[in-house]
Design a protein around this motif. Structure first.
Motif, PDB file in Angstrom:
ATOM      1  N   LEU A 476       1.219  -1.711   0.111  1.00 15.28           N
ATOM      2  CA  LEU A 476      -0.448  -0.331   0.202  1.00 15.28           C
ATOM      3  C   LEU A 476       0.713   1.285  -0.031  1.00 15.28           C
ATOM      4  O   LEU A 476       1.380   1.487   0.779  1.00 15.28           O
ATOM      5  N   GLU A 480      -1.870   4.561  -2.877  1.00 10.60           N
ATOM      6  CA  GLU A 480      -3.295   4.249  -2.697  1.00 10.60           C
ATOM      7  C   GLU A 480      -3.305   4.319  -1.237  1.00 10.60           C
ATOM      8  O   GLU A 480      -4.301   4.337  -0.998  1.00 10.60           O
ATOM      9  N   ALA A 481      -3.048   4.744  -0.457  1.00  8.09           N
ATOM     10  CA  ALA A 481      -3.204   5.257   1.162  1.00  8.09           C
ATOM     11  C   ALA A 481      -3.725   6.253   0.828  1.00  8.09           C
ATOM     12  O   ALA A 481      -4.885   7.065   1.916  1.00  8.09           O
ATOM     13  N   LEU A 484      -7.058   5.879  -0.474  1.00  7.33           N
ATOM     14  CA  LEU A 484      -7.908   5.335   0.889  1.00  7.33           C
ATOM     15  C   LEU A 484      -8.308   6.176   1.637  1.00  7.33           C
ATOM     16  O   LEU A 484      -9.712   6.394   2.269  1.00  7.33           O
ATOM     17  N   TYR A 696     -11.882  -2.293   1.646  1.00  2.30           N
ATOM     18  CA  TYR A 696     -10.300  -2.499   1.626  1.00  2.30           C
ATOM     19  C   TYR A 696      -9.527  -3.137   2.609  1.00  2.30           C
ATOM     20  O   TYR A 696     -10.045  -3.538   3.571  1.00  2.30           O
ATOM     21  N   ILE A 698      -6.163  -5.362   4.172  1.00  4.37           N
ATOM     22  CA  ILE A 698      -4.287  -5.420   4.138  1.00  4.37           C
ATOM     23  C   ILE A 698      -4.139  -6.679   5.447  1.00  4.37           C
ATOM     24  O   ILE A 698      -4.133  -6.833   6.226  1.00  4.37           O
ATOM     25  N   SER A 711      -3.503  -6.421  -0.636  1.00  4.52           N
ATOM     26  CA  SER A 711      -2.992  -5.128  -0.782  1.00  4.52           C
ATOM     27  C   SER A 711      -1.831  -5.536   0.834  1.00  4.52           C
ATOM     28  O   SER A 711      -3.202  -5.828   1.736  1.00  4.52           O
TER      29      SER A 711
END
Length: 738
Positions: A476, A480-481, A484, A696, A698, A711
């Motif tokens: 990530l 991408e962060a 988000l 999302y 992670i 991710s």
């Protein structure tokens, strides 16, 4: 243009003030020689202390010194005051790190004042380096005085190539764990991409300490951190072989050494060279020589021990006491065995030039090197290289780093006076052909692996350092962060499903030590205070334990892999009916393997049993873990039980209890426009699979392998930083009024 930056406590140039004038002298030998060819290149810089306290200089002198060192010697001086030197170098470095790392625990002092000075000086090194570090620079840091510096650099320059080399031993875990600031030291070192030691023993000690203290595992001596991977390797330091083998003329020697070399032929000479330090085992060496003269009287009058001790820290009481002890022992040997024509021990308490030392080497039949603990000991290598006639021999302590390379020498236990005495006789009586053969083998090794090869090999390895193992899913990144975070900001009803161990906190030796710190509690409180957020801690831990730690926060708790659910300020609700009759079959098997595996333990939960092996020696784990797993699978095959493999844990529980079940409990209640799930091991895969497709997900950790998450992030620290960004982006109710 990228450059190479060397950093050490001392520069290869020493500055002294005499008659109101600054004088500069370059160092020779050791590190300065090995790095000279790199340092002389135009794209390199060496940072370190110049050897003179800042208090001794006027401001104009300090400016002039910095200009001269930068322009003439390509060096960046680090300004240290007399107080810094006393507390940081003479204090923490030499009163805490030096004795502890050399296994002298009784000499080790623990002082918050000197620790603060050590940390402060490491920060000062960084502040001086910061303006000169470029994005593509390579930085090589040296030795125990600067063990916090790699991480200080890493925090600001996450993509930098950073190397660290420790020139002293790294102790075993049982010794290192005595250090109060053990975690800070390890975390500082783990900022490097490449960490070098003299021997593989030190490599093993280091990775074992990292595993036991920080909970970070290695794969072929490679460990993954948040921003980079850390490779640990042995790089035995060599010498300038050509310099020591070069021919020399008598007129290059001092008059004293000319006389010595002429008279040396009358007896067989045993040489001992050390600086004054308790780690060198000098008193034991003298006692061993006394034992030699006692056990082998035929050598009386035929041999002489030339004991050279270079003055060091004589103003310190313990060092002055050591000097007096040496003087008394020398007097005792000479008084007991000496005659009118023969004195068995010649004691030189002084320093000699390198040329004079080579003359000592070439005139000595045996070199006696018996430190109680030594990182490498280059004197042993210098002696062999200087003996181009191949007729010298070494009696060498097994606890010197050089013993792993010079194994043709006579290897002894430095604490065994009888063994040293016997070793001296073996060395003196060794047949010439055997001695020549052994020397030739050592010469080949020293010539091939000299100090230049050592430096080349380290810098090449550092240049090849990478960012770690390829993750199973993309990391990530910042973009991408940011996406988000934007989705989070726009959402009005959010669900955050967060695993606990390995996701919000790092792993600890035992489960009960992973208590939430105040930083985590503040972060969870900030997230849960946002009325748009439903924050859920979803864990395999017992419900009573997680409630004790986090029950006062405005968060949902799902415990025992979905078995228990507790809403804020509510009571625990069991979500499925399970029983515990199976435990009486499984518990004895787990206990059997616990008995066989020191460091493992059985954790009993309400409706599960877990076998933890984080504290076990890695060499034993693989076989026993596989055995237990197969045994558990064979027993549970006919039951409604599953065997889960977590992070250093095998857990047996009802297959209906999983984090996917816990997700369904909440997602079925509300329509969320933002869902995030985060976890670190196999037990979280059911959660990832149960999340809505737009959620999302992670996975925490850098290892490769399949995961249902979209991710990855490399560590729990990275996950905390992401959650902090989300917490900062939360819209407070009072802001909505404007």
């Amino acid at each position: 243009m990228s450059k190479l930056i060397f950093v050490s406590n001392r520069l290869p140039v020493t500055v002294k003030k005499a008659d109101d004038e600054l004088r500069y002298s370059e160092s020779i030998g050791g590190l300065a020689t090995g790095l000279k060819s790199y340092h002389e290149q135009g794209n390199s810089l060496w940072a370190g202390w110049a050897g003179i306290a800042q208090d001794e200089l006027r401001s104009d002198e300090a400016e002039a010194m910095e200009r001269e060192l930068r322009n003439t010697y390509n060096c960046l001086p680090i300004a240290l005051s007399a107080a810094d030197i006393e507390q940081y170098y003479h204090g923490f470095c030499n009163e805490t790190i030096w004795p502890l790392f050399h296994y002298f625990t009784s000499h080790t002092e623990y002082s918050m004042e000197t620790w603060d000075a050590y940390r402060r000086v490491n920060e000062r090194f960084f502040e001086a380096l910061d303006p000169v570090i470029g994005e593509e620079d390579t930085i090589w840091i040296h030795d125990y005085q600067l063990m916090l510096l790699p991480q200080l650099i890493r925090e600001k320059y996450p993509d930098a190539k950073i190397g660290f080399f420790l020139h002293i031993p790294f102790p075993s875990f049982e010794i290192f764990r005595l250090l109060i600031w053990r975690e800070e030291i390890l975390q500082g070192l783990m900022g490097a991409n490449l960490i070098g030691f003299h021997t593989y023993d030190y490599v093993r000690h280091f990775v074992n300490s990292v595993r036991r203290i920080l909970g970070v595992e290695h794969h072929l001596y490679k460990m993954n951190q948040d921003t980079h991977s850390v490779r640990v390797e042995a790089f035995p330091m060599g010498i300038d072989y050509d310099y020591f083998t070069a021919a020399r003329k008598m007129d290059e020697l001092s008059p004293e050494l000319k006389s010595f070399t002429e008279n040396a032929q009358t007896v067989r000479n045993i040489l001992s060279i050390d600086r004054l330090d308790y780690t060198k085992g000098i008193p034991d060496r003298i006692k061993a020589f006394k034992r030699f003269l006692t056990d082998y009287p035929e050598y009386r009058g035929e041999v002489r021990l030339n004991l050279i001790v270079a003055p060091s820290r004589v103003e310190v009481e313990s060092y002055d006491k050591l000097k007096r002890q040496i003087e008394v022992l020398v007097s005792e040997v000479n008084g007991q065995f000496g005659t009118a024509n023969w004195m068995p021990v010649w004691f030189f308490f002084r320093t000699f030039s390198q040329e004079d030392l080579i003359a000592f080497y070439r005139s000595s039949d045996v070199l006696l090197v018996t430190p109680l603990r030594d990182g490498m000991n280059l004197v042993a290598k210098e002696y062999i290289a200087s003996r181009t006639d191949l007729r010298g021999m070494i009696v060498l302590s097994e606890t010197a780093g050089a013993a792993s390379e010079l194994f043709e020498a006579v290897i002894v236990n430095a604490n065994d006076h009888g063994a040293i005495a016997s070793g001296l006789k073996t060395a003196l009586d060794m047949p010439e052909d055997e001695k020549t053969e052994k020397n030739r083998a050592m010469h080949r090794r020293l010539e091939r692996y000299d100090v230049h090869f050592w430096a080349d090999k380290f810098i090449t390895a550092l240049g090849q350092a990478d960012s770690g193992l390829q993750p199973a899913k993309p990391l990530l990144g910042d973009s991408e962060a940011a996406a988000l975070e934007e989705d989070y900001r726009l959402a009005s009803n959010r669900l955050l499903l967060l695993d606990y161990d390995g996701t919000l906190v790092g792993f600890k030796p035992t489960p009960d030590q992973a208590k939430p710190d105040e930083e985590l509690r503040r972060l969870l409180r900030k997230l849960s205070d946002d009325p748009a957020n439903t924050v859920v801690i979803i864990t395999g831990r017992e419900h009573t334990g997680i409630e004790k730690w986090l029950g006062d926060l405005n968060v949902h708790l799902i415990a025992s892999h979905g078995l228990w659910l507790r809403k804020p300020e509510g009571d625990w609700v069991k979500t499925i009916h399970v029983d515990n009759e199976w435990k009486e079959t499984i518990r004895p098997l787990m206990e059997k393997y616990t008995d066989q595996m020191p460091g493992s333990l059985v954790e009993e939960k309400d409706y599960a049993l877990a076998w933890h092996y984080r504290q076990c020696e890695s060499e034993l784990v693989e076989l026993k873990r596989t055995e237990l797993r197969e045994a558990l699978l064979s027993i549970t095959g006919s039951m409604s039980l599953g065997v889960l493999e977590g992070n250093k844990v095998l857990e047996v529980k009802d297959v209906r209890m999983n984090k996917g079940h816990g997700v369904h409990l909440l997602t079925g209640e509300n329509a969320y426009d933002f869902v995030l799930g985060a976890g670190d091991d196999h037990t979280d895969e059911d959660m990832f699979a149960a999340l809505p497709s737009e959620a999302y997900s992670i996975k925490i950790g850098s290892g490769s392998g399949h995961t249902n998450a979209r991710s990855q992030l490399k560590s729990h620290q990275a996950m905390r930083r992401l959650l902090q960004r989300l917490a900062d982006a939360s819209v407070k109710p009072k802001q909505l009024l404007h």
